[in-house]
Design a protein around this motif. Structure first.
Motif, mmCIF file in Angstrom:
data_model
loop_
_atom_site.group_PDB
_atom_site.id
_atom_site.type_symbol
_atom_site.label_atom_id
_atom_site.label_comp_id
_atom_site.label_asym_id
_atom_site.label_seq_id
_atom_site.Cartn_x
_atom_site.Cartn_y
_atom_site.Cartn_z
ATOM 1 N N PHE A 68 0.823 -1.216 0.000
ATOM 2 C CA PHE A 68 0.000 0.000 0.000
ATOM 3 C C PHE A 68 0.850 1.256 0.000
ATOM 4 O O PHE A 68 0.513 2.266 -0.587
ATOM 5 N N LEU A 69 1.995 1.120 0.636
ATOM 6 C CA LEU A 69 2.931 2.238 0.676
ATOM 7 C C LEU A 69 3.379 2.617 -0.731
ATOM 8 O O LEU A 69 3.499 3.780 -1.086
ATOM 9 N N THR A 70 3.621 1.590 -1.560
ATOM 10 C CA THR A 70 4.181 1.862 -2.877
ATOM 11 C C THR A 70 3.114 2.194 -3.904
ATOM 12 O O THR A 70 3.379 2.892 -4.852
ATOM 13 N N VAL A 71 1.890 1.681 -3.735
ATOM 14 C CA VAL A 71 0.894 1.882 -4.781
ATOM 15 C C VAL A 71 0.003 3.098 -4.529
ATOM 16 O O VAL A 71 -0.444 3.765 -5.442
ATOM 17 N N ALA A 72 -0.205 3.425 -3.243
ATOM 18 C CA ALA A 72 -1.211 4.423 -2.877
ATOM 19 C C ALA A 72 -1.097 5.757 -3.621
ATOM 20 O O ALA A 72 -2.030 6.140 -4.308
ATOM 21 N N GLU A 73 0.066 6.456 -3.529
ATOM 22 C CA GLU A 73 0.116 7.799 -4.101
ATOM 23 C C GLU A 73 0.717 7.834 -5.501
ATOM 24 O O GLU A 73 1.181 8.856 -5.954
ATOM 25 N N ALA A 74 0.703 6.705 -6.174
ATOM 26 C CA ALA A 74 1.349 6.667 -7.484
ATOM 27 C C ALA A 74 0.529 7.390 -8.546
ATOM 28 O O ALA A 74 -0.603 7.048 -8.803
ATOM 29 N N VAL A 75 1.105 8.443 -9.130
ATOM 30 C CA VAL A 75 0.417 9.183 -10.181
ATOM 31 C C VAL A 75 1.192 9.102 -11.481
ATOM 32 O O VAL A 75 0.632 9.099 -12.555
ATOM 33 N N ASP A 76 2.511 9.043 -11.348
ATOM 34 C CA ASP A 76 3.385 8.989 -12.507
ATOM 35 C C ASP A 76 3.809 7.532 -12.738
ATOM 36 O O ASP A 76 4.473 6.949 -11.898
ATOM 37 N N PRO A 77 3.410 6.943 -13.869
ATOM 38 C CA PRO A 77 3.739 5.538 -14.107
ATOM 39 C C PRO A 77 5.239 5.259 -13.976
ATOM 40 O O PRO A 77 5.636 4.240 -13.416
ATOM 41 N N ALA A 78 6.070 6.198 -14.474
ATOM 42 C CA ALA A 78 7.514 5.965 -14.419
ATOM 43 C C ALA A 78 7.973 5.799 -12.978
ATOM 44 O O ALA A 78 8.776 4.921 -12.660
ATOM 45 N N GLU A 79 7.408 6.633 -12.082
ATOM 46 C CA GLU A 79 7.792 6.547 -10.676
ATOM 47 C C GLU A 79 7.286 5.260 -10.049
ATOM 48 O O GLU A 79 7.986 4.593 -9.304
ATOM 49 N N SER A 80 6.026 4.920 -10.367
ATOM 50 C CA SER A 80 5.447 3.702 -9.818
ATOM 51 C C SER A 80 6.237 2.472 -10.236
ATOM 52 O O SER A 80 6.513 1.595 -9.424
ATOM 53 N N TRP A 81 6.605 2.441 -11.528
ATOM 54 C CA TRP A 81 7.369 1.276 -11.994
ATOM 55 C C TRP A 81 8.708 1.209 -11.299
ATOM 56 O O TRP A 81 9.191 0.129 -10.965
ATOM 57 N N GLN A 82 9.332 2.375 -11.056
ATOM 58 C CA GLN A 82 10.632 2.379 -10.384
ATOM 59 C C GLN A 82 10.498 1.825 -8.969
ATOM 60 O O GLN A 82 11.284 0.998 -8.534
ATOM 61 N N LYS A 83 9.432 2.273 -8.261
ATOM 62 C CA LYS A 83 9.217 1.788 -6.897
ATOM 63 C C LYS A 83 8.952 0.291 -6.899
ATOM 64 O O LYS A 83 9.425 -0.450 -6.040
ATOM 65 N N PRO B 199 12.899 5.012 -22.703
ATOM 66 C CA PRO B 199 13.431 4.543 -21.415
ATOM 67 C C PRO B 199 13.221 5.546 -20.276
ATOM 68 O O PRO B 199 12.905 5.157 -19.158
ATOM 69 N N LYS B 200 13.378 6.854 -20.588
ATOM 70 C CA LYS B 200 13.228 7.869 -19.551
ATOM 71 C C LYS B 200 11.868 7.753 -18.838
ATOM 72 O O LYS B 200 11.782 7.915 -17.634
ATOM 73 N N TYR B 201 10.807 7.488 -19.614
ATOM 74 C CA TYR B 201 9.470 7.416 -19.021
ATOM 75 C C TYR B 201 9.027 5.983 -18.750
ATOM 76 O O TYR B 201 7.878 5.734 -18.388
ATOM 77 N N LYS B 202 9.954 5.042 -18.953
ATOM 78 C CA LYS B 202 9.674 3.634 -18.663
ATOM 79 C C LYS B 202 8.414 3.130 -19.370
ATOM 80 O O LYS B 202 7.598 2.419 -18.777
ATOM 81 N N LYS C 132 7.326 15.562 -16.995
ATOM 82 C CA LYS C 132 7.276 16.463 -15.835
ATOM 83 C C LYS C 132 7.969 17.790 -16.065
ATOM 84 O O LYS C 132 7.541 18.815 -15.560
ATOM 85 N N GLU C 133 9.105 17.734 -16.766
ATOM 86 C CA GLU C 133 9.847 18.981 -16.971
ATOM 87 C C GLU C 133 10.468 19.010 -18.358
ATOM 88 O O GLU C 133 10.642 17.955 -18.970
ATOM 89 N N PRO C 134 10.808 20.198 -18.856
ATOM 90 C CA PRO C 134 11.400 20.298 -20.191
ATOM 91 C C PRO C 134 12.699 19.489 -20.265
ATOM 92 O O PRO C 134 13.408 19.365 -19.275
ATOM 93 N N GLY C 135 12.945 18.943 -21.432
ATOM 94 C CA GLY C 135 14.174 18.172 -21.616
ATOM 95 C C GLY C 135 14.107 17.364 -22.891
ATOM 96 O O GLY C 135 13.087 17.378 -23.583
ATOM 97 N N GLU C 136 15.216 16.703 -23.212
ATOM 98 C CA GLU C 136 15.289 15.880 -24.421
ATOM 99 C C GLU C 136 15.603 14.449 -24.040
ATOM 100 O O GLU C 136 16.521 14.207 -23.256
ATOM 101 N N HIS C 137 14.857 13.508 -24.605
ATOM 102 C CA HIS C 137 15.083 12.110 -24.272
ATOM 103 C C HIS C 137 15.070 11.250 -25.524
ATOM 104 O O HIS C 137 14.392 11.577 -26.495
ATOM 105 N N MET C 138 15.793 10.149 -25.485
ATOM 106 C CA MET C 138 15.891 9.275 -26.645
ATOM 107 C C MET C 138 14.689 8.347 -26.768
ATOM 108 O O MET C 138 14.112 7.916 -25.771
ATOM 109 N N VAL C 139 14.353 8.050 -28.018
ATOM 110 C CA VAL C 139 13.331 7.049 -28.316
ATOM 111 C C VAL C 139 14.025 5.954 -29.124
ATOM 112 O O VAL C 139 14.803 6.254 -30.026
ATOM 113 N N TYR C 140 13.768 4.710 -28.782
ATOM 114 C CA TYR C 140 14.358 3.595 -29.515
ATOM 115 C C TYR C 140 13.255 2.706 -30.069
ATOM 116 O O TYR C 140 12.206 2.570 -29.439
ATOM 117 N N CYS C 141 13.527 2.077 -31.225
ATOM 118 C CA CYS C 141 12.624 1.039 -31.681
ATOM 119 C C CYS C 141 13.048 -0.218 -30.939
ATOM 120 O O CYS C 141 14.215 -0.581 -30.950
#
Ligand code: CUA
Length: 323
Positions: A20-35, A162-165, A183-192
Motif C-alpha cells: 500500500f505504501l508503494t501503490v497508494a500515491e502513485a500518479v506517474d507511471p515511471a515513478e510507480s514502476w521504479q518503486k 526509457p526515460k518514461y519507462k 514532468k519537466e522540459p528536456g530531451e530524451h531518446m526514443v528507440y525502436c
C-alpha cells in the motif's frame, strides 16, 4: 503450529504494508514502476541472503570430519514445510497484485493528456499533431501527460522511451496507445524495441518536452515555416532527417551508396549491364523498392521506405538542385 500462524500473519502484514505504501500515491507511471522495481529488487536480495548465508555456514559447520562419520537422520518438519511454502506464495501474490494494479493504472490515460499520432515505418517515425503539423523522428510535447496513438505503415515496431519507462508495439492495421508524464522540459531518446529489419538499430527519435508557452509558439512558427518552405527545402529536410546522407554523400564522395551530387539526370549502369536514367520514376522506385534496379558496384542493402508521394516529390525536387 502457533509459530507458523505468527510468522505467516506478520510477514503478510509487512508485505501488504509495503504494497500500500508503494501503490497508494502513485500518479506517474515511471515513478510507480521504479518503486515496483525497487520492491522486487529488495525482496530478491532478502531471499538470496536467506538462502545463501545459511548455506555457506552449513557447508563449513557440518563438513564431514572423519572418514567413518555418518550424517544425522532428520525427519521432515511440518512447520518449516508450511513456512517455506507459505511465504513465497504470499510474496508472489503481493507482487502479482501490485503489477496488475500498476498495469491498469498505466492503461488509463489522463483526461487532459496531449495527444499525438505516431506512424512508424522502416526506419523512422512520423509524428502527426492535432494542430495540423508533422515532424519526422522528433516528438515535441508540452509539459504534462502525453498520449501517443500509434500505428505502423509496414512491419511491427516498438516505440520505447526509457526515460518514461514506457514502450508499446506499433502494429500495421491496428491502433495502439501509450502515455507518459512529461514532468519537466528536456530531451530524451526514443528507440525502436522490436527487431524490424537491418535498419532497426538506426530507428531512433527524440522526445523534446517544452514548457506550454514555448510549445505553443513552436507550433505557430513551425506552421508558418513549413507553409513557406519550397518543395526543394522540404526535400532537403527529409534527406537529412531520414538519415539518407549516412550512405549518400552530397559532395560527390563515394560512401555506401551513390553520391547525390549530380545524380539527377545522369545515367547509371546496372548490375545486368543495362543503363537507366536517373529521373523522377527511377528515384521513386529506388525509394520504394531499392533492390529493383541496383547500380553496378553497390551492395543492395538499402531498405524500402514507405513515404507519402508528396515527400518523394520533395526529395526528387531537392536532388535536382544538387548539380
Ligand atoms: Cu523499427 Cu526496430
Amino acid at each position: 503450529m502457533y509459530r507458523f500462524v505468527i510468522t505467516a500473519t506478520t510477514s503478510m502484514a509487512v508485505l501488504f504494508f509495503i504494497f500500500f505504501l508503494t501503490v497508494a500515491e502513485a500518479v506517474d507511471p515511471a515513478e510507480s514502476w521504479q518503486k515496483h522495481y525497487n520492491l522486487w529488487f529488495i525482496i530478491s536480495i532478502i531471499i538470496w541472503l536467506t538462502v545463501t548465508v545459511p548455506l555457506v555456514y552449513f557447508v563449513f559447520r557440518y563438513k564431514k570430519k572423519r572418514e567413518d562419520e555418518d550424517g544425522a537422520y532428520i525427519e521432515g518438519s511440518t512447520f518449516l514445510e508450511i513456512t517455506w511454502t507459505g511465504i513465497p506464495i504470499i510474496i508472489t501474490i503481493v507482487l502479482g497484485v501490485q503489477s496488475w494494479a500498476l498495469f491498469n493504472q498505466y492503461r488509463k490515460v489522463p483526461q487532459d493528456a496531449y495527444e499525438v499520432r505516431v506512424e512508424g515505418f522502416q526506419y523512422g517515425y512520423e509524428m502527426i499533431y492535432s494542430e495540423g503539423i508533422k515532424t519526422l523522428n522528433e516528438l515535441r510535447v508540452p509539459v504534462g501527460p502525453v498520449k501517443l496513438s500509434m500505428i505502423s505503415k509496414d512491419v511491427i515496431h516498438n516505440f520505447a522511451i526509457p526515460k518514461y519507462k514506457v514502450r508499446e508495439d506499433m502494429i500495421p492495421g491496428r491502433m495502439t496507445y501509450q502515455w507518459f508524464l512529461a514532468k519537466e522540459p528536456g530531451e530524451h531518446m526514443v528507440y525502436c524495441a522490436e527487431l524490424c529489419g537491418p535498419g532497426h538499430s538506426q530507428m531512433l527519435a527524440k522526445v523534446i518536452v517544452m514548457e506550454k508557452n514555448d510549445f505553443n509558439s513552436w507550433v505557430e512558427s513551425y506552421k508558418i515555416e513549413s507553409s513557406a518552405l519550397s518543395p526543394e527545402e522540404r526535400g532537403k529536410n527529409l534527406v537529412k532527417n531520414l538519415g539518407c546522407t549516412s550512405c549518400h554523400s552530397l559532395d560527390g564522395e563515394e560512401i555506401a551508396g551513390a553520391s547525390f551530387k549530380g545524380y539527377y539526370g545522369g545515367a547509371s549502369i546496372l548490375e545486368d549491364g543495362s543503363t537507366v536514367t536517373v529521373d523522377d520514376a527511377y528515384i521513386e522506385e529506388s525509394i520504394k523498392n531499392p533492390k529493383a534496379k541496383v547500380v553496378k558496384g553497390y551492395d543492395p542493402f538499402m531498405q524500402p521506405y514507405s513515404l507519402p508521394d508528396e515527400d518523394i516529390k520533395a526529395i526528387t525536387a531537392y536532388l535536382k538542385t544538387l548539380k
